[in-house]
Design a protein around this motif. Structure first.
Motif, PDB file in Angstrom:
ATOM      1  N   GLY A 183       0.555  -0.900   0.011  1.00  0.00           N
ATOM      2  CA  GLY A 183       0.194  -0.028  -0.411  1.00  0.00           C
ATOM      3  C   GLY A 183       0.753   1.302  -0.122  1.00  0.00           C
ATOM      4  N   PHE A 184       1.769   1.390   0.992  1.00  0.00           N
ATOM      5  CA  PHE A 184       2.608   2.006   0.815  1.00  0.00           C
ATOM      6  C   PHE A 184       3.610   2.885  -0.937  1.00  0.00           C
ATOM      7  CE2 PHE A 184       8.128   2.853   0.823  1.00  0.00           C
ATOM      8  CZ  PHE A 184       7.631   4.182   1.440  1.00  0.00           C
ATOM      9  N   ARG A 185       4.287   1.667  -1.014  1.00  0.00           N
ATOM     10  CA  ARG A 185       4.922   1.546  -2.396  1.00  0.00           C
ATOM     11  C   ARG A 185       3.707   2.380  -3.689  1.00  0.00           C
ATOM     12  NH1 ARG A 185       6.481  -4.642  -1.026  1.00  0.00           N
ATOM     13  NH2 ARG A 185       8.462  -3.183  -0.228  1.00  0.00           N
ATOM     14  N   ALA A 186       2.765   1.810  -3.937  1.00  0.00           N
ATOM     15  CA  ALA A 186       1.851   2.128  -4.705  1.00  0.00           C
ATOM     16  C   ALA A 186       1.469   3.809  -4.404  1.00  0.00           C
ATOM     17  CB  ALA A 186       0.508   1.358  -4.608  1.00  0.00           C
ATOM     18  N   THR A 187       1.332   4.601  -3.258  1.00  0.00           N
ATOM     19  CA  THR A 187       0.548   5.322  -2.600  1.00  0.00           C
ATOM     20  C   THR A 187       2.057   6.516  -2.852  1.00  0.00           C
ATOM     21  OG1 THR A 187       0.222   4.889  -0.544  1.00  0.00           O
ATOM     22  CG2 THR A 187      -1.720   4.854  -1.968  1.00  0.00           C
ATOM     23  N   GLU A 188       2.198   7.146  -0.944  1.00  0.00           N
ATOM     24  CA  GLU A 188       3.176   7.808  -0.599  1.00  0.00           C
ATOM     25  C   GLU A 188       4.614   7.197  -1.419  1.00  0.00           C
ATOM     26  OE1 GLU A 188       0.209   8.318   2.241  1.00  0.00           O
ATOM     27  OE2 GLU A 188       0.922   6.702   1.055  1.00  0.00           O
ATOM     28  N   GLY A 189       4.702   6.184  -1.531  1.00  0.00           N
ATOM     29  CA  GLY A 189       6.383   5.774  -2.290  1.00  0.00           C
ATOM     30  C   GLY A 189       6.400   5.224  -3.617  1.00  0.00           C
ATOM     31  N   ARG A 190       5.044   5.802  -4.374  1.00  0.00           N
ATOM     32  CA  ARG A 190       5.096   5.754  -6.057  1.00  0.00           C
ATOM     33  C   ARG A 190       6.612   6.334  -6.311  1.00  0.00           C
ATOM     34  NH1 ARG A 190       0.382   2.859  -7.841  1.00  0.00           N
ATOM     35  NH2 ARG A 190       0.803   2.897 -10.114  1.00  0.00           N
ATOM     36  N   ARG A 191       6.974   7.370  -6.673  1.00  0.00           N
ATOM     37  CA  ARG A 191       7.558   7.773  -7.419  1.00  0.00           C
ATOM     38  C   ARG A 191       8.902   7.319  -6.902  1.00  0.00           C
ATOM     39  NH1 ARG A 191       8.879  14.251  -6.409  1.00  0.00           N
ATOM     40  NH2 ARG A 191       6.382  14.073  -7.157  1.00  0.00           N
ATOM     41  N   MET A 192       9.375   6.484  -6.222  1.00  0.00           N
ATOM     42  CA  MET A 192      10.574   5.905  -5.762  1.00  0.00           C
ATOM     43  C   MET A 192      10.398   4.119  -6.282  1.00  0.00           C
ATOM     44  SD  MET A 192      12.620   4.871  -2.301  1.00  0.00           S
ATOM     45  CE  MET A 192      13.612   3.218  -2.122  1.00  0.00           C
ATOM     46  N   PHE A 193       9.052   4.132  -6.122  1.00  0.00           N
ATOM     47  CA  PHE A 193       8.899   2.378  -6.559  1.00  0.00           C
ATOM     48  C   PHE A 193       8.314   2.187  -8.005  1.00  0.00           C
ATOM     49  CE2 PHE A 193       8.795   1.879  -2.236  1.00  0.00           C
ATOM     50  CZ  PHE A 193      10.457   1.295  -1.708  1.00  0.00           C
ATOM     51  N   MET A 221       9.425  -1.333  -9.714  1.00  0.00           N
ATOM     52  CA  MET A 221       9.277  -2.884  -9.711  1.00  0.00           C
ATOM     53  C   MET A 221       7.329  -2.468 -10.361  1.00  0.00           C
ATOM     54  SD  MET A 221       8.450  -3.578  -5.864  1.00  0.00           S
ATOM     55  CE  MET A 221      10.105  -3.088  -5.217  1.00  0.00           C
ATOM     56  N   LYS A 222       6.372  -3.726 -10.849  1.00  0.00           N
ATOM     57  CA  LYS A 222       5.197  -3.335 -10.291  1.00  0.00           C
ATOM     58  C   LYS A 222       4.628  -3.253  -9.737  1.00  0.00           C
ATOM     59  CE  LYS A 222       1.496  -3.603 -13.993  1.00  0.00           C
ATOM     60  NZ  LYS A 222       1.739  -3.001 -15.143  1.00  0.00           N
ATOM     61  N   LEU A 223       3.979  -2.378  -9.672  1.00  0.00           N
ATOM     62  CA  LEU A 223       2.458  -1.811  -8.547  1.00  0.00           C
ATOM     63  C   LEU A 223       0.973  -1.640  -8.889  1.00  0.00           C
ATOM     64  CD1 LEU A 223       4.331   1.421  -7.112  1.00  0.00           C
ATOM     65  CD2 LEU A 223       4.953  -0.579  -6.710  1.00  0.00           C
ATOM     66  N   VAL A 224       0.162  -1.752  -7.993  1.00  0.00           N
ATOM     67  CA  VAL A 224      -1.315  -1.944  -7.806  1.00  0.00           C
ATOM     68  C   VAL A 224      -1.704  -0.420  -8.152  1.00  0.00           C
ATOM     69  CG1 VAL A 224      -1.363  -3.921  -6.858  1.00  0.00           C
ATOM     70  CG2 VAL A 224      -1.583  -1.511  -5.448  1.00  0.00           C
ATOM     71  N   SER A 225      -2.468   0.331  -8.720  1.00  0.00           N
ATOM     72  CA  SER A 225      -2.498   1.513  -9.009  1.00  0.00           C
ATOM     73  C   SER A 225      -2.376   1.827  -7.271  1.00  0.00           C
ATOM     74  CB  SER A 225      -4.608   1.292  -9.672  1.00  0.00           C
ATOM     75  OG  SER A 225      -5.447   1.061  -8.713  1.00  0.00           O
ATOM     76  N   GLU A 226      -3.007   3.603  -7.635  1.00  0.00           N
ATOM     77  CA  GLU A 226      -2.880   4.415  -6.234  1.00  0.00           C
ATOM     78  C   GLU A 226      -4.864   3.927  -5.575  1.00  0.00           C
ATOM     79  OE1 GLU A 226      -1.653   8.375  -6.254  1.00  0.00           O
ATOM     80  OE2 GLU A 226      -1.192   8.178  -8.180  1.00  0.00           O
ATOM     81  N   ALA A 227      -5.851   3.227  -6.137  1.00  0.00           N
ATOM     82  CA  ALA A 227      -6.843   3.372  -5.324  1.00  0.00           C
ATOM     83  C   ALA A 227      -6.449   1.670  -4.564  1.00  0.00           C
ATOM     84  CB  ALA A 227      -7.855   3.258  -6.563  1.00  0.00           C
ATOM     85  N   GLY A 228      -5.826   0.715  -5.649  1.00  0.00           N
ATOM     86  CA  GLY A 228      -5.674  -0.775  -4.986  1.00  0.00           C
ATOM     87  C   GLY A 228      -4.848  -0.106  -3.851  1.00  0.00           C
ATOM     88  N   GLY A 229      -4.000   0.734  -4.086  1.00  0.00           N
ATOM     89  CA  GLY A 229      -2.932   0.680  -2.678  1.00  0.00           C
ATOM     90  C   GLY A 229      -3.581   1.461  -1.543  1.00  0.00           C
ATOM     91  N   ALA A 230      -4.824   2.471  -1.616  1.00  0.00           N
ATOM     92  CA  ALA A 230      -5.671   2.702  -0.626  1.00  0.00           C
ATOM     93  C   ALA A 230      -6.161   1.194  -0.318  1.00  0.00           C
ATOM     94  CB  ALA A 230      -6.342   3.934  -0.897  1.00  0.00           C
ATOM     95  N   GLU A 231      -6.561   0.034  -0.672  1.00  0.00           N
ATOM     96  CA  GLU A 231      -7.402  -0.177  -0.337  1.00  0.00           C
ATOM     97  C   GLU A 231      -6.255  -1.286   0.358  1.00  0.00           C
ATOM     98  OE1 GLU A 231      -9.168  -2.225  -4.073  1.00  0.00           O
ATOM     99  OE2 GLU A 231     -10.669  -1.110  -3.537  1.00  0.00           O
ATOM    100  N   LEU A 232      -5.595  -1.768   0.021  1.00  0.00           N
ATOM    101  CA  LEU A 232      -4.177  -2.735   0.850  1.00  0.00           C
ATOM    102  C   LEU A 232      -4.399  -1.886   2.157  1.00  0.00           C
ATOM    103  CD1 LEU A 232      -1.761  -3.183  -2.354  1.00  0.00           C
ATOM    104  CD2 LEU A 232      -2.911  -4.222  -1.606  1.00  0.00           C
ATOM    105  N   LYS A 233      -4.415  -0.525   2.241  1.00  0.00           N
ATOM    106  CA  LYS A 233      -3.886   0.102   3.443  1.00  0.00           C
ATOM    107  C   LYS A 233      -4.978  -0.454   4.293  1.00  0.00           C
ATOM    108  CE  LYS A 233      -1.305   4.484   1.764  1.00  0.00           C
ATOM    109  NZ  LYS A 233      -1.380   5.699   1.843  1.00  0.00           N
ATOM    110  N   ALA A 234      -6.490  -0.732   3.879  1.00  0.00           N
ATOM    111  CA  ALA A 234      -7.278  -0.880   4.664  1.00  0.00           C
ATOM    112  C   ALA A 234      -7.505  -2.290   5.481  1.00  0.00           C
ATOM    113  CB  ALA A 234      -8.590  -0.142   4.333  1.00  0.00           C
ATOM    114  N   ILE A 235      -6.840  -3.005   4.254  1.00  0.00           N
ATOM    115  CA  ILE A 235      -6.318  -3.919   5.066  1.00  0.00           C
ATOM    116  C   ILE A 235      -6.035  -4.573   5.794  1.00  0.00           C
ATOM    117  CG2 ILE A 235      -5.693  -6.723   4.216  1.00  0.00           C
ATOM    118  CD1 ILE A 235      -7.102  -5.923   1.117  1.00  0.00           C
ATOM    119  N   ALA A 236      -5.019  -3.682   5.957  1.00  0.00           N
ATOM    120  CA  ALA A 236      -3.783  -3.967   6.803  1.00  0.00           C
ATOM    121  C   ALA A 236      -4.272  -3.203   8.209  1.00  0.00           C
ATOM    122  CB  ALA A 236      -2.499  -2.857   6.359  1.00  0.00           C
ATOM    123  N   ALA A 237      -4.784  -1.681   7.991  1.00  0.00           N
ATOM    124  CA  ALA A 237      -5.484  -1.755   9.013  1.00  0.00           C
ATOM    125  C   ALA A 237      -6.574  -2.912   9.745  1.00  0.00           C
ATOM    126  CB  ALA A 237      -6.564  -0.621   8.668  1.00  0.00           C
TER     127      ALA A 237
END
Length: 203
Positions: free
Chosen positions: A110-120, A124-140
């Motif tokens: 979730g971090f790689r796809a959102t706040e860390g997107r510019r670096m990652f 590497m292949k990333l999910v969309s930013e919306a997918g990143g937000a969903e991953l954050k919710a799963i982690a929470a």
């Protein structure tokens, strides 16, 4: 032994595990912000390009944080961070697996796809930013699940283990990258303070 170290929660897990066991590791810092871990000399040691990696005295490499922690436990069993009996080791590995798959993976991706997107994104292949937000919710949600299950001082009851180290390092990282612990938790905040008070937390 030489540790190829860097910023980030993964190397911190190994440093903290080594500190708990009183093992001194010669560290070489890998500049992951500059992409040094993707260069040929590092990839020759560790094909995944991830940090950390542990170079043994015979020149062989052990990578992946749980494998490194297991190796440290094998070469120096005391004090244990995995366990001294088959039952203790199984329980620790069970919780490490649950924390790794249920919390660490969605939180980190979730971090790689959102706040860390510019670096990652170039690396590497990333999910969309919306997918990143969903991953954050799963982690929470997984933190809420853990919080409701836990009752002792540590993840494995009265034993401080690798499960605590893994969870602590990534909860701390999450707090730094826009994924603080959700509100309303009961066990996790006090547990986090207990772990933060251990000398190894400064490693």
């Amino acid at each position: 032994m030489r540790l190829y170290d860097s910023i980030g929660p993964n190397p911190r897990v190994v440093r903290m595990a080594a500190a708990e066991k009183g093992i001194s590791l010669d560290a070489v810092t890998v500049d992951i912000m500059a992409g040094a871990n993707r260069q040929s000399d590092y990839v020759a040691r560790n094909p995944s390009g991830n940090t950390p990696a542990l170079e043994l005295d015979d020149g062989s490499i052990v990578a992946e944080i749980t494998a490194i922690a297991e190796y440290l436990e094998e070469v120096q069993p005391s004090p244990p961070i995995i366990g001294t009996t088959a039952t203790e080791r199984a329980q620790t590995r069970m919780w490490v697996r649950r924390i790794d798959l249920g919390y660490v993976e969605p939180m980190a991706n979730g971090f790689r796809a959102t706040e860390g997107r510019r670096m990652f994104a170039p690396r590497m292949k990333l999910v969309s930013e919306a997918g990143g937000a969903e991953l954050k919710a799963i982690a929470a949600d997984k933190l809420r699940w853990l919080d409701a299950l836990m009752s002792g001082d540590f993840v494995c009851g009265d034993r401080f283990t690798l499960a605590d180290i893994l969870l602590f390092c990534f909860v701390e990282f999450g707090d730094q990258v826009g994924q603080p612990m959700p509100d309303g938790l009961v066990w996790l905040p006090a547990w986090r303070q207990r772990i933060a008070g251990r000398p190894s937390a400064a490693a």
